[in-house]
Design a protein around this motif. Sequence first.
Motif, PDB file in Angstrom:
ATOM      1  N   VAL A 307     -33.016 -39.709 -63.734  1.00  0.00           N
ATOM      2  CA  VAL A 307     -34.310 -40.623 -62.639  1.00  0.00           C
ATOM      3  C   VAL A 307     -33.602 -39.211 -61.532  1.00  0.00           C
ATOM      4  CG1 VAL A 307     -34.778 -41.656 -60.936  1.00  0.00           C
ATOM      5  CG2 VAL A 307     -34.046 -42.171 -63.279  1.00  0.00           C
ATOM      6  N   LEU A 308     -34.426 -38.220 -61.256  1.00  0.00           N
ATOM      7  CA  LEU A 308     -34.196 -37.782 -59.955  1.00  0.00           C
ATOM      8  C   LEU A 308     -34.818 -38.539 -58.803  1.00  0.00           C
ATOM      9  CD1 LEU A 308     -35.438 -34.213 -61.081  1.00  0.00           C
ATOM     10  CD2 LEU A 308     -33.948 -35.576 -61.881  1.00  0.00           C
ATOM     11  N   VAL A 309     -33.997 -38.494 -57.756  1.00  0.00           N
ATOM     12  CA  VAL A 309     -33.916 -38.742 -56.873  1.00  0.00           C
ATOM     13  C   VAL A 309     -33.871 -38.299 -54.554  1.00  0.00           C
ATOM     14  CG1 VAL A 309     -32.841 -41.182 -56.594  1.00  0.00           C
ATOM     15  CG2 VAL A 309     -31.339 -39.320 -55.902  1.00  0.00           C
ATOM     16  N   ASN A 310     -34.687 -39.099 -54.060  1.00  0.00           N
ATOM     17  CA  ASN A 310     -34.763 -38.145 -52.979  1.00  0.00           C
ATOM     18  C   ASN A 310     -33.266 -38.937 -52.562  1.00  0.00           C
ATOM     19  OD1 ASN A 310     -35.822 -37.599 -50.078  1.00  0.00           O
ATOM     20  ND2 ASN A 310     -37.458 -38.923 -50.201  1.00  0.00           N
ATOM     21  N   LYS A 311     -32.541 -38.391 -51.660  1.00  0.00           N
ATOM     22  CA  LYS A 311     -31.454 -38.583 -51.441  1.00  0.00           C
ATOM     23  C   LYS A 311     -31.651 -38.557 -49.579  1.00  0.00           C
ATOM     24  CE  LYS A 311     -28.834 -34.407 -51.340  1.00  0.00           C
ATOM     25  NZ  LYS A 311     -26.915 -33.856 -51.446  1.00  0.00           N
ATOM     26  N   GLY A 312     -32.589 -37.792 -48.977  1.00  0.00           N
ATOM     27  CA  GLY A 312     -32.442 -37.339 -48.193  1.00  0.00           C
ATOM     28  C   GLY A 312     -33.229 -39.224 -47.395  1.00  0.00           C
ATOM     29  N   GLY A 313     -34.422 -39.449 -47.827  1.00  0.00           N
ATOM     30  CA  GLY A 313     -34.523 -40.570 -47.609  1.00  0.00           C
ATOM     31  C   GLY A 313     -36.005 -40.404 -46.528  1.00  0.00           C
ATOM     32  N   PRO A 314     -36.388 -41.011 -45.961  1.00  0.00           N
ATOM     33  CA  PRO A 314     -37.565 -40.893 -45.289  1.00  0.00           C
ATOM     34  C   PRO A 314     -37.731 -39.906 -43.833  1.00  0.00           C
ATOM     35  CG  PRO A 314     -36.968 -43.073 -44.572  1.00  0.00           C
ATOM     36  CD  PRO A 314     -36.047 -42.888 -46.009  1.00  0.00           C
ATOM     37  N   GLU A 315     -36.760 -40.384 -43.599  1.00  0.00           N
ATOM     38  CA  GLU A 315     -36.380 -39.230 -41.970  1.00  0.00           C
ATOM     39  C   GLU A 315     -36.183 -38.471 -42.971  1.00  0.00           C
ATOM     40  OE1 GLU A 315     -36.196 -40.518 -39.159  1.00  0.00           O
ATOM     41  OE2 GLU A 315     -36.938 -42.236 -40.056  1.00  0.00           O
ATOM     42  N   HIS A 316     -35.415 -37.600 -43.696  1.00  0.00           N
ATOM     43  CA  HIS A 316     -35.364 -36.532 -43.987  1.00  0.00           C
ATOM     44  C   HIS A 316     -35.875 -36.160 -45.774  1.00  0.00           C
ATOM     45  CE1 HIS A 316     -33.036 -35.336 -40.024  1.00  0.00           C
ATOM     46  NE2 HIS A 316     -32.544 -36.426 -40.461  1.00  0.00           N
ATOM     47  N   PRO A 317     -36.916 -35.709 -45.792  1.00  0.00           N
ATOM     48  CA  PRO A 317     -37.022 -36.132 -47.504  1.00  0.00           C
ATOM     49  C   PRO A 317     -36.895 -34.676 -48.161  1.00  0.00           C
ATOM     50  CG  PRO A 317     -39.039 -36.291 -45.638  1.00  0.00           C
ATOM     51  CD  PRO A 317     -38.282 -36.610 -44.920  1.00  0.00           C
ATOM     52  N   CYS A 318     -36.896 -34.735 -49.413  1.00  0.00           N
ATOM     53  CA  CYS A 318     -36.524 -34.087 -50.288  1.00  0.00           C
ATOM     54  C   CYS A 318     -37.787 -33.365 -50.330  1.00  0.00           C
ATOM     55  CB  CYS A 318     -36.053 -34.101 -50.882  1.00  0.00           C
ATOM     56  SG  CYS A 318     -37.061 -35.150 -52.543  1.00  0.00           S
ATOM     57  N   THR A 319     -38.139 -32.086 -50.587  1.00  0.00           N
ATOM     58  CA  THR A 319     -39.678 -31.266 -50.635  1.00  0.00           C
ATOM     59  C   THR A 319     -39.678 -30.766 -52.216  1.00  0.00           C
ATOM     60  OG1 THR A 319     -38.453 -29.298 -51.215  1.00  0.00           O
ATOM     61  CG2 THR A 319     -39.036 -29.966 -48.910  1.00  0.00           C
ATOM     62  N   GLY A 320     -40.565 -31.140 -52.714  1.00  0.00           N
ATOM     63  CA  GLY A 320     -41.827 -31.205 -53.849  1.00  0.00           C
ATOM     64  C   GLY A 320     -40.841 -29.780 -54.506  1.00  0.00           C
ATOM     65  N   GLY A 321     -40.587 -28.621 -53.948  1.00  0.00           N
ATOM     66  CA  GLY A 321     -40.286 -27.833 -54.022  1.00  0.00           C
ATOM     67  C   GLY A 321     -38.429 -27.888 -54.724  1.00  0.00           C
ATOM     68  N   GLU A 322     -37.801 -28.103 -54.528  1.00  0.00           N
ATOM     69  CA  GLU A 322     -36.564 -29.140 -54.283  1.00  0.00           C
ATOM     70  C   GLU A 322     -36.073 -29.058 -55.543  1.00  0.00           C
ATOM     71  OE1 GLU A 322     -34.366 -29.400 -49.330  1.00  0.00           O
ATOM     72  OE2 GLU A 322     -34.950 -30.984 -50.202  1.00  0.00           O
ATOM     73  N   VAL A 323     -36.958 -30.620 -55.915  1.00  0.00           N
ATOM     74  CA  VAL A 323     -37.485 -31.570 -57.140  1.00  0.00           C
ATOM     75  C   VAL A 323     -37.497 -30.661 -58.515  1.00  0.00           C
ATOM     76  CG1 VAL A 323     -38.039 -33.102 -58.348  1.00  0.00           C
ATOM     77  CG2 VAL A 323     -37.902 -33.546 -55.747  1.00  0.00           C
ATOM     78  N   MET A 324     -38.589 -29.490 -58.104  1.00  0.00           N
ATOM     79  CA  MET A 324     -39.026 -28.771 -58.962  1.00  0.00           C
ATOM     80  C   MET A 324     -37.635 -27.720 -60.019  1.00  0.00           C
ATOM     81  SD  MET A 324     -41.238 -30.456 -60.426  1.00  0.00           S
ATOM     82  CE  MET A 324     -41.407 -29.768 -61.599  1.00  0.00           C
ATOM     83  N   THR A 325     -36.909 -27.416 -58.535  1.00  0.00           N
ATOM     84  CA  THR A 325     -35.967 -26.453 -58.556  1.00  0.00           C
ATOM     85  C   THR A 325     -34.126 -26.533 -59.067  1.00  0.00           C
ATOM     86  OG1 THR A 325     -36.241 -24.962 -56.743  1.00  0.00           O
ATOM     87  CG2 THR A 325     -34.496 -24.852 -57.277  1.00  0.00           C
ATOM     88  N   LEU A 326     -34.648 -27.960 -59.240  1.00  0.00           N
ATOM     89  CA  LEU A 326     -34.010 -28.928 -59.848  1.00  0.00           C
ATOM     90  C   LEU A 326     -33.373 -29.571 -60.998  1.00  0.00           C
ATOM     91  CD1 LEU A 326     -30.772 -30.671 -59.704  1.00  0.00           C
ATOM     92  CD2 LEU A 326     -32.204 -32.953 -58.865  1.00  0.00           C
ATOM     93  N   ALA A 327     -34.828 -29.756 -61.367  1.00  0.00           N
ATOM     94  CA  ALA A 327     -36.168 -29.281 -62.788  1.00  0.00           C
ATOM     95  C   ALA A 327     -35.654 -28.903 -63.923  1.00  0.00           C
ATOM     96  CB  ALA A 327     -36.817 -30.080 -62.350  1.00  0.00           C
ATOM     97  N   LYS A 328     -35.943 -27.191 -63.356  1.00  0.00           N
ATOM     98  CA  LYS A 328     -36.054 -26.208 -63.940  1.00  0.00           C
ATOM     99  C   LYS A 328     -34.456 -25.846 -64.574  1.00  0.00           C
ATOM    100  CE  LYS A 328     -40.040 -24.958 -62.161  1.00  0.00           C
ATOM    101  NZ  LYS A 328     -41.154 -23.727 -61.331  1.00  0.00           N
ATOM    102  N   ALA A 329     -33.747 -26.220 -63.008  1.00  0.00           N
ATOM    103  CA  ALA A 329     -31.751 -25.857 -63.815  1.00  0.00           C
ATOM    104  C   ALA A 329     -31.296 -27.007 -64.570  1.00  0.00           C
ATOM    105  CB  ALA A 329     -31.014 -26.063 -62.360  1.00  0.00           C
ATOM    106  N   ILE A 330     -31.898 -28.118 -64.310  1.00  0.00           N
ATOM    107  CA  ILE A 330     -31.168 -28.903 -65.517  1.00  0.00           C
ATOM    108  C   ILE A 330     -31.911 -28.530 -66.822  1.00  0.00           C
ATOM    109  CG2 ILE A 330     -31.942 -31.641 -66.524  1.00  0.00           C
ATOM    110  CD1 ILE A 330     -31.762 -32.153 -62.942  1.00  0.00           C
ATOM    111  N   GLN A 331     -33.299 -28.012 -66.888  1.00  0.00           N
ATOM    112  CA  GLN A 331     -34.047 -28.085 -68.305  1.00  0.00           C
ATOM    113  C   GLN A 331     -33.217 -26.531 -68.756  1.00  0.00           C
ATOM    114  OE1 GLN A 331     -37.940 -27.378 -65.944  1.00  0.00           O
ATOM    115  NE2 GLN A 331     -38.330 -28.426 -68.340  1.00  0.00           N
ATOM    116  N   THR A 332     -33.073 -25.860 -68.002  1.00  0.00           N
ATOM    117  CA  THR A 332     -31.969 -25.018 -68.369  1.00  0.00           C
ATOM    118  C   THR A 332     -30.806 -25.083 -69.156  1.00  0.00           C
ATOM    119  OG1 THR A 332     -32.993 -23.197 -66.629  1.00  0.00           O
ATOM    120  CG2 THR A 332     -31.212 -21.959 -67.566  1.00  0.00           C
TER     121      THR A 332
END
Length: 349
Positions: A307-332
């Motif tokens: 599970v990937l999560v938004n650790k910034g919460g509603p005030e400082h949410p993660c971006t979709g770009g951050e999620v996909m960058t993390l996902a691609k690093a995990i894939q690699t």
Amino acid sequence: MLVENNVALQPLNTFGIAARAHSLARVRDEAGIAELISQLAGQAPALVLGGGSNLVITGDIKGLVIKVEVSGKRLIEETDKGWLVEAGAGENWHGFVAWTLAQGWPGLENMALIPGLVGASPVQNIGAYGVELQDRFHSLDAIDLRSGQTFSLDAAQCGFGYRDSVFKHAPSDERSYGLAGCAIITRVRFLLPKPWTPVLGYLDLERKMAETGISEPDAMQIFDWVVAIRSAKLPDPAVIGNAGSFFKNPTVTPEQCADIIARDPKVVHYPMDDGSIKLAAGWLIDACGWKGKSVGNAAVYERQALVLVNKGGPEHPCTGGEVMTLAKAIQTSVYERFGIMLEPEPVVV
């Protein structure tokens, strides 16, 4: 039908990613959908949105977003084979599962607490703890976004695969039956079988049986176990933004599995009916040391690496770009160690 402009999408996706839609239409019945399609005049919407639980938004959406809110639950008929039940696409999936059990109609209990709406369930062919939607699916109704025509599909016509269906594939030519972006599911029907038999083959359920001393659980007991297991492992999207399991569990040949076991004897794996072996993607990710790591405000959940999560919460949410960058690093990382390319589950827009 209600159409809104410049709509915030942060509360409409369980990851809590901040983005906006140029316009959003809420459709609550088939007549509203037909009216909307006539207004679109052949133009496809930018996104059909259900519960937003299997979605990563990477930026503002310039076109029309359609929010499906068709409600209703009913028993169509009871036969010697089982109970045929129907739910509107806008019904909450977990609520629908609980409702069927409250009526005395077992069969969906292993899929309790899966986030999202009923209309998204056949798109993803959702599943958990040994049961997939296709095992209980009967048929669905949908509306063609191009013509406005209503149509129905049975299980064979849905082309179900592991977390897959015709609704995840775009039509490549006139002969292709891919329906991604071409249809809105309005109602889904399930055949809950008689006689009911429990599905208990997963390790977590076997542990619950051992802990409780209950060797022959009923459907409600399995429902309670699944809710407890998932609650312990997976974050509540209302508390920590996430899209559920982010990667599909990969399948490999027995030879590939034997090679991995030779190097990593503790790898979690399950034999499949077709002779292939399913590997636990969360275990692979954890073995590569990703649990708890982050890219910006997107992180791997410390209790479940799948599970990937938004650790910034509603005030400082993660971006979709951050999620996909993390996902691609995990894939690699997983590919370099195990030779397996993980496939994401969520839709990325």
